[in-house]
Scaffold this motif. Sequence first.
Motif, PDB file in Angstrom:
ATOM      1  N   THR A  18       0.844   3.343  -5.755  1.00 59.77           N
ATOM      2  CA  THR A  18       2.087   3.369  -6.510  1.00 59.77           C
ATOM      3  C   THR A  18       2.545   1.951  -6.788  1.00 59.77           C
ATOM      4  O   THR A  18       3.641   1.746  -7.265  1.00 59.77           O
ATOM      5  CB  THR A  18       3.193   4.129  -5.745  1.00 59.77           C
ATOM      6  OG1 THR A  18       3.399   3.487  -4.495  1.00 59.77           O
ATOM      7  CG2 THR A  18       2.843   5.581  -5.553  1.00 59.77           C
ATOM      8  N   TRP A  19       1.721   0.963  -6.475  1.00 57.27           N
ATOM      9  CA  TRP A  19       1.960  -0.423  -6.789  1.00 57.27           C
ATOM     10  C   TRP A  19       3.244  -0.960  -6.173  1.00 57.27           C
ATOM     11  O   TRP A  19       3.825  -1.905  -6.670  1.00 57.27           O
ATOM     12  CB  TRP A  19       1.953  -0.646  -8.303  1.00 57.27           C
ATOM     13  CG  TRP A  19       0.700  -0.189  -8.931  1.00 57.27           C
ATOM     14  CD1 TRP A  19       0.496   0.981  -9.595  1.00 57.27           C
ATOM     15  CD2 TRP A  19      -0.567  -0.857  -8.941  1.00 57.27           C
ATOM     16  NE1 TRP A  19      -0.801   1.077 -10.012  1.00 57.27           N
ATOM     17  CE2 TRP A  19      -1.475  -0.034  -9.633  1.00 57.27           C
ATOM     18  CE3 TRP A  19      -1.005  -2.069  -8.436  1.00 57.27           C
ATOM     19  CZ2 TRP A  19      -2.798  -0.397  -9.821  1.00 57.27           C
ATOM     20  CZ3 TRP A  19      -2.330  -2.419  -8.631  1.00 57.27           C
ATOM     21  CH2 TRP A  19      -3.200  -1.592  -9.309  1.00 57.27           C
ATOM     22  N   ILE A  21       6.248   0.212  -6.187  1.00 55.77           N
ATOM     23  CA  ILE A  21       7.457   0.452  -6.967  1.00 55.77           C
ATOM     24  C   ILE A  21       8.289   1.505  -6.251  1.00 55.77           C
ATOM     25  O   ILE A  21       7.851   2.634  -6.064  1.00 55.77           O
ATOM     26  CB  ILE A  21       7.113   0.905  -8.396  1.00 55.77           C
ATOM     27  CG1 ILE A  21       6.342  -0.211  -9.093  1.00 55.77           C
ATOM     28  CG2 ILE A  21       8.367   1.284  -9.164  1.00 55.77           C
ATOM     29  CD1 ILE A  21       5.746   0.174 -10.415  1.00 55.77           C
ATOM     30  N   THR A  22       9.488   1.102  -5.831  1.00 58.89           N
ATOM     31  CA  THR A  22      10.373   2.017  -5.114  1.00 58.89           C
ATOM     32  C   THR A  22      11.746   2.027  -5.767  1.00 58.89           C
ATOM     33  O   THR A  22      12.153   1.060  -6.409  1.00 58.89           O
ATOM     34  CB  THR A  22      10.518   1.615  -3.630  1.00 58.89           C
ATOM     35  OG1 THR A  22      11.029   0.283  -3.562  1.00 58.89           O
ATOM     36  CG2 THR A  22       9.181   1.697  -2.904  1.00 58.89           C
ATOM     37  N   VAL A  51       4.215  -1.009 -16.719  1.00 61.12           N
ATOM     38  CA  VAL A  51       3.339  -1.056 -15.553  1.00 61.12           C
ATOM     39  C   VAL A  51       1.899  -1.067 -16.048  1.00 61.12           C
ATOM     40  O   VAL A  51       1.641  -0.803 -17.218  1.00 61.12           O
ATOM     41  CB  VAL A  51       3.555   0.159 -14.609  1.00 61.12           C
ATOM     42  CG1 VAL A  51       4.942   0.158 -14.016  1.00 61.12           C
ATOM     43  CG2 VAL A  51       3.262   1.467 -15.308  1.00 61.12           C
ATOM     44  N   GLU A  68       6.538   5.854 -12.303  1.00 59.07           N
ATOM     45  CA  GLU A  68       6.854   4.459 -12.015  1.00 59.07           C
ATOM     46  C   GLU A  68       7.755   3.862 -13.094  1.00 59.07           C
ATOM     47  O   GLU A  68       8.687   3.107 -12.791  1.00 59.07           O
ATOM     48  CB  GLU A  68       5.569   3.643 -11.873  1.00 59.07           C
ATOM     49  CG  GLU A  68       4.797   4.001 -10.622  1.00 59.07           C
ATOM     50  CD  GLU A  68       3.446   3.329 -10.542  1.00 59.07           C
ATOM     51  OE1 GLU A  68       3.109   2.513 -11.428  1.00 59.07           O
ATOM     52  OE2 GLU A  68       2.705   3.632  -9.587  1.00 59.07           O
ATOM     53  N   MET A  72      11.450   2.320 -12.423  1.00 61.44           N
ATOM     54  CA  MET A  72      11.788   0.960 -12.846  1.00 61.44           C
ATOM     55  C   MET A  72      12.979   0.954 -13.806  1.00 61.44           C
ATOM     56  O   MET A  72      13.852   0.089 -13.723  1.00 61.44           O
ATOM     57  CB  MET A  72      10.575   0.292 -13.488  1.00 61.44           C
ATOM     58  CG  MET A  72       9.467  -0.003 -12.496  1.00 61.44           C
ATOM     59  SD  MET A  72       7.997  -0.676 -13.282  1.00 61.44           S
ATOM     60  CE  MET A  72       8.598  -2.268 -13.810  1.00 61.44           C
ATOM     61  N   ASN A  75      16.094   1.474 -11.782  1.00 62.67           N
ATOM     62  CA  ASN A  75      16.425   0.233 -11.065  1.00 62.67           C
ATOM     63  C   ASN A  75      17.107  -0.770 -11.998  1.00 62.67           C
ATOM     64  O   ASN A  75      18.114  -1.383 -11.635  1.00 62.67           O
ATOM     65  CB  ASN A  75      15.173  -0.395 -10.456  1.00 62.67           C
ATOM     66  CG  ASN A  75      14.645   0.372  -9.265  1.00 62.67           C
ATOM     67  OD1 ASN A  75      15.330   1.188  -8.670  1.00 62.67           O
ATOM     68  ND2 ASN A  75      13.389   0.127  -8.923  1.00 62.67           N
TER      69      ASN A  75
END
Length: 136
Positions: A18-19, A21-22, A51, A68, A72, A75
């Motif tokens: 998932t690279w 990404i949170t 991404v 993702e 992002m 965020n």
Amino acid sequence: MRKTLLLLVPIALLGACTWGITLDDAAKNVRTAWTGDVSSCHDLGKVTVSVMDHVGPVNRNDIKVRDELEVMARNEAAKMHADTIKPLGDLTDGSQPWGAYQCGTAQLAPSNHPAGKPPGPASAPGSAETFPVKGG
């Protein structure tokens, strides 16, 4: 044969990532208006997030890429003090534009999309609807 297998294992493992990404804490309050009418909301601007959609010659899982991008966008919207995002266009080469809105407690009126499905490729046959990635 053994060398080929050794090369494919890292690529397969990278495709499952998932690279990192949170969803940020502030972004947990940002909702995604897939089919809602945001005309009564205050438009705060546009964010375009991207991404990697492939690793070398291997395409990443489309659902993970879309998840993702949504995380992002949420965020980035939280940084703009937005409480709602809505996709403004389709995913293209790992990039997607989103609108950031301040809607407050206003209820979003559903749009005219059948069965409440989001517009664009997610409502096309053979495609998938995305949901936010759970942290942890």
